[in-house]
Design a protein around this motif. Sequence first.
Motif: not given
Length: 193
Positions: A82, A85, A87, A156, A160, A165
């Motif tokens: 979160q 970020g 990947k 979360c 994503r 993502e």
Amino acid sequence: MQPLIDNARTFGQRPEEFARLAEGQSPDVLFITCSDSRVVPALITGARPGELFELRTAGNIVPPYATTAPAGETATIEYAVQVLGVKHVVVCGHSHCGAVGAVVRHEDLTAVPAVRDWLAHAADEPECTDPSDPTVAEAVQNHVLTQLLRLRSYPCIEQRIEAGELQLHGWYYEVHTGTVHEYRAESDTFKAL
Ligand SMILES: [Zn+2]
């Protein structure tokens, strides 16, 4: 211990290499692996400071997501996804894992009650046709897949992944050869990278 102290004493003699790290971190990868001393993520991947956000637990276990009680593991994963970020998330199990071995061999852990409770609370017993195999390769690989499923239960993370993502990776590292195997969904097997 002394060689480690000696190295630490001289380590900071290259300030130019580290000065930029004061500006912050933006690692692409959360690397989850066992606390085992034979697994050295930066050595395996060649990562430099700032490139890997790490979570190390006994048996590279990802506990079930819950916010009812504080858990350092959950907090680390949530922060990586979160706030930083990341990947990619790698869950890296390893051969000869003491934690996975203890689970599949039903070892008596009364002398280490914290370990016993952690494994009982957080680990499902992985499928294993030959618990006497010292590498416990099959069990560790099944165990890694369970941890990937656990990760997907984190709100979360699922979000994503859906958004394209974030990617999850399952690795199996052989401590005796240095070989890394990766889970390939198309063949449902672990193959050398
Ligand atoms: Zn281990």
